[in-house]
Design a protein around this motif. Sequence first.
Motif, mmCIF file in Angstrom:
data_model
loop_
_atom_site.group_PDB
_atom_site.id
_atom_site.type_symbol
_atom_site.label_atom_id
_atom_site.label_comp_id
_atom_site.label_asym_id
_atom_site.label_seq_id
_atom_site.Cartn_x
_atom_site.Cartn_y
_atom_site.Cartn_z
ATOM 1 N N LYS A 1 -20.021 -1.690 26.008
ATOM 2 C CA LYS A 1 -21.089 -2.700 26.116
ATOM 3 C C LYS A 1 -22.422 -2.206 25.584
ATOM 4 N N SER A 2 -22.681 -0.894 25.770
ATOM 5 C CA SER A 2 -23.980 -0.372 25.328
ATOM 6 C C SER A 2 -24.009 -0.137 23.814
ATOM 7 N N GLY A 3 -22.818 -0.146 23.178
ATOM 8 C CA GLY A 3 -22.761 0.002 21.720
ATOM 9 C C GLY A 3 -23.102 1.398 21.211
ATOM 10 N N ASP A 4 -22.979 2.422 22.105
ATOM 11 C CA ASP A 4 -23.359 3.777 21.659
ATOM 12 C C ASP A 4 -22.154 4.585 21.161
ATOM 13 N N GLY A 5 -20.987 3.937 21.032
ATOM 14 C CA GLY A 5 -19.817 4.625 20.485
ATOM 15 C C GLY A 5 -19.016 5.408 21.510
ATOM 16 N N THR B 1 -18.159 4.443 28.959
ATOM 17 C CA THR B 1 -18.398 5.160 30.221
ATOM 18 C C THR B 1 -18.195 4.193 31.381
ATOM 19 N N VAL B 2 -18.305 4.729 32.592
ATOM 20 C CA VAL B 2 -18.204 3.895 33.801
ATOM 21 C C VAL B 2 -19.209 2.749 33.738
ATOM 22 N N GLU B 3 -20.429 3.044 33.269
ATOM 23 C CA GLU B 3 -21.467 1.997 33.177
ATOM 24 C C GLU B 3 -21.019 0.827 32.298
ATOM 25 N N ASP B 4 -20.347 1.166 31.179
ATOM 26 C CA ASP B 4 -19.878 0.111 30.270
ATOM 27 C C ASP B 4 -18.864 -0.803 30.945
ATOM 28 N N LEU B 5 -18.092 -0.234 31.879
ATOM 29 C CA LEU B 5 -16.998 -1.015 32.469
ATOM 30 C C LEU B 5 -17.480 -2.086 33.439
ATOM 31 N N ARG B 6 -18.685 -1.894 33.992
ATOM 32 C CA ARG B 6 -19.176 -2.899 34.937
ATOM 33 C C ARG B 6 -19.274 -4.245 34.222
ATOM 34 N N GLY B 7 -18.642 -5.249 34.801
ATOM 35 C CA GLY B 7 -18.719 -6.574 34.182
ATOM 36 C C GLY B 7 -17.653 -6.817 33.117
ATOM 37 N N VAL B 8 -16.993 -5.741 32.660
ATOM 38 C CA VAL B 8 -15.905 -5.949 31.690
ATOM 39 C C VAL B 8 -14.565 -5.825 32.416
ATOM 40 N N TYR B 9 -14.520 -4.918 33.378
ATOM 41 C CA TYR B 9 -13.268 -4.644 34.080
ATOM 42 C C TYR B 9 -13.519 -4.883 35.562
#
Length: 208
Positions: free
Chosen positions: A125-129, A132-140
């Motif tokens: 989600k953050s688009g940094d390549g 991480t756990v942070e990216d998963l919030r709201g996606v999973y």
Amino acid sequence: MAGTARHDREMAMQAKKNLSTCTDPLERLRLQCLSRGSAGIKGLGRVFKIMDDDNSRCLDFKEFLKGLNDYGVMIDKNEAQQLFSIFDKDGSGSIDFDEFLVTLRPPMSNARKEIIMQAFRKLDKSGDGVVTVEDLRGVYNAKYHPKYQNGEWTEDQVFRSFLDNFDSPYDKDGQVTPEEFTNYYAGVSASIDTDVYFITMMKNAWRL
């Protein structure tokens, strides 16, 4: 989310069957890994990591042979030597095992690689390549996980366990790179014959 258990079994059986007629040392090693299911190549990586005491991510021939034997790969010394020289491109007497695992990965069509990257970009989600756990919030959604429901795990623990599926076996840092994500799905991909089916499975799994 991964290839189904049935695909895994079919692929493992097919790999065992192909082994009996295959003579190419690289393909034989690939088939021996795949005969353990889609995580077979990742498993070999884990064994090599354990042996890499100095964290150099390189192996000499003795370590390479011991790693194969520890993983239960049936290989004689000559065949291992042939394999080692395929990977030791510069003749330095050691091989880079990241490169080794990438070469061992079953080949995939561009269409499959593209859909794997689409799934990765959706997760990142953050688009940094890096996922991480942070990216998963709201996606999973962790709330359906049985261990979250019975109070055994927190939401973060569920996320971390999810990431561990894709994370390198020798470097579980809670961050998943495109390379690691692709390595995981290359194993799944080997169990699925047609691009159309693989793409449909990915679209359904990741709602692409």
